[in-house]
Design a protein around this motif. Sequence first.
Motif, short mmCIF file in Angstrom:
data_model
loop_
_atom_site.label_atom_id
_atom_site.label_comp_id
_atom_site.label_asym_id
_atom_site.label_seq_id
_atom_site.Cartn_x
_atom_site.Cartn_y
_atom_site.Cartn_z
N ARG A 56 52.62 33.49 32.90
CA ARG A 56 51.81 32.37 32.45
C ARG A 56 51.92 31.32 33.56
N ASN A 57 50.85 30.58 33.86
CA ASN A 57 50.70 29.40 34.72
C ASN A 57 50.81 29.78 36.21
N LEU A 58 50.61 30.79 36.62
CA LEU A 58 50.53 31.20 38.00
C LEU A 58 49.35 30.58 38.61
N VAL A 59 49.56 30.34 39.96
CA VAL A 59 48.50 29.81 40.70
C VAL A 59 47.54 30.73 41.46
N ILE A 60 46.43 30.64 41.69
CA ILE A 60 45.47 31.55 42.40
C ILE A 60 44.89 30.85 43.49
N GLY A 61 45.22 31.36 44.63
CA GLY A 61 44.62 30.93 45.93
C GLY A 61 43.39 31.22 46.12
N LEU A 62 42.34 30.31 46.34
CA LEU A 62 40.90 30.86 46.44
C LEU A 62 40.46 30.88 47.99
N TYR A 63 40.22 32.44 48.48
CA TYR A 63 39.88 32.74 49.70
C TYR A 63 38.15 32.97 49.92
N ARG A 64 37.80 32.35 50.65
CA ARG A 64 36.17 32.13 50.73
C ARG A 64 35.52 33.50 51.26
N ASP A 65 36.67 34.28 51.98
CA ASP A 65 35.77 35.51 52.77
C ASP A 65 36.34 36.66 51.92
N LEU A 91 45.31 25.87 51.45
CA LEU A 91 44.37 26.66 50.70
C LEU A 91 44.46 26.07 49.17
N LEU A 92 43.15 26.00 48.80
CA LEU A 92 42.80 25.55 47.36
C LEU A 92 43.30 26.34 46.51
N GLY A 93 43.89 26.09 45.30
CA GLY A 93 44.50 26.83 44.37
C GLY A 93 43.95 26.37 42.95
N ILE A 94 43.84 27.39 42.12
CA ILE A 94 43.75 26.91 40.62
C ILE A 94 44.58 27.80 39.84
N ARG A 95 45.26 26.77 38.74
CA ARG A 95 46.16 27.48 37.74
C ARG A 95 45.90 28.18 36.72
N ALA A 96 46.02 29.53 36.54
CA ALA A 96 45.49 30.42 35.38
C ALA A 96 46.54 30.22 34.30
N GLY A 155 53.30 40.83 52.88
CA GLY A 155 53.66 39.84 53.81
C GLY A 155 53.11 38.38 52.90
N ASN A 156 52.57 38.61 51.77
CA ASN A 156 52.21 37.41 51.15
C ASN A 156 53.41 36.46 50.72
N SER A 157 53.67 35.34 51.22
CA SER A 157 55.06 34.37 50.86
C SER A 157 54.42 33.05 50.41
N LEU A 158 53.14 33.03 49.88
CA LEU A 158 52.69 31.62 49.52
C LEU A 158 53.39 31.33 48.32
N ARG A 159 53.81 29.90 48.10
CA ARG A 159 54.43 29.71 46.77
C ARG A 159 53.61 28.17 46.50
N ASP A 160 53.53 28.06 45.17
CA ASP A 160 53.28 26.83 44.61
C ASP A 160 54.30 25.85 44.94
N PRO A 161 54.01 24.54 45.52
CA PRO A 161 54.95 23.67 45.85
C PRO A 161 55.36 22.57 44.71
N ARG A 220 44.12 21.67 36.82
CA ARG A 220 44.48 23.16 37.45
C ARG A 220 44.34 23.29 38.91
N LEU A 221 44.38 22.06 39.50
CA LEU A 221 43.98 22.21 40.95
C LEU A 221 45.59 22.23 41.49
N ARG A 222 45.49 23.10 42.72
CA ARG A 222 47.08 23.06 43.50
C ARG A 222 46.33 22.91 44.96
N LEU A 223 47.31 22.52 45.87
CA LEU A 223 46.93 22.62 47.20
C LEU A 223 48.20 23.58 47.85
N ILE A 224 47.92 24.54 48.33
CA ILE A 224 49.08 25.60 48.81
C ILE A 224 48.98 25.66 50.40
#
Length: 296
Positions: A264-273, A244-249, A175-181, A228-232
């Motif tokens: 390479r260069n995929l984004v990781i969304g940061l989940y606080r929980d 969702l705050l994201g960072i590029r690896a 169900g994860n359909s998040l994408r880097d804009p 590295r910052l991304r906003l998802i």
Amino acid sequence: MQEPRVYIDITFITNFCMDFIILWATARLIKLEIRYMKLTLAAALGAVYACICLFPHWKIVGSLPVKISVSIILLLIALYPLSYTTFKKALLYFYIISFSAAGAALAAPYLFDSAGHVFRFSYLWLLAAGVFVLTVGIAGEKYLKNHWLPSILQYDVEMRFDDKRCQGRGFLDTGNSLRDPLTNQPVLVAEYELLQEYLPEDFRRAVEESNNEQEVLDAVTLSSWAHRLRLIPFQSIGKKNGVLLGIRADEITLASGRKNISYRNLVIGLYRDKLSRDGSFRLLIPAEVINRIQEG
């Protein structure tokens, strides 16, 4: 010597019952909606086929190709509509359950008869096979859900940021359909605590000491990892337009058991929980990423 009598009505009833519960157990194990009218129709067709096989001058009906064809037809009738991938899984489960039930029916007399008598068929052993299939359908679903599925849907993940490497266990999230804009690439989701010690101090301070979402965004854009910052953008229940705050690896490596594959260069969304209650996984992996492993 008098030949044993075979009653067509008993043959119909026993085969109808066994086909019904085997199809039911198959549907349960692959998590399909159970439609009892379709199961009844398919089981009745299977019972009719078994009765036809009683006639010796129709030997071709009992041949292996015909039996396989009939089992395919029964599955299509009972479980339609279903995808080709799901159908292959259903066919595999159908035969595993069928052979296991037959083995249970044959083994039961020897387990309970300590006198070593020659095996004689009894409908009590057929009942034992039916109980076995019902148990598989009920308990097997729980086993697959709690043990088997998690083991095949989890992957070891390594994330690299410059010379720092962070490892964690990821779970396949269909169900994860998040994408880097910016790149339109799929986004992994990771618990913030998993990456916390690998983040620069100014980035951590910006996330942890800010009072609200806007302060976080303002602060991280001034950090050393701003590049590295991304906003998802995402949508969820109760929040139509979230970010969702994201960072590029620099690199993400997934181990599937058979081989490793790197992105390479995929984004990781940061989940606080927490992503899992028991801590068995700390990342969510989009299906698109796993498909590349399976196709490779």
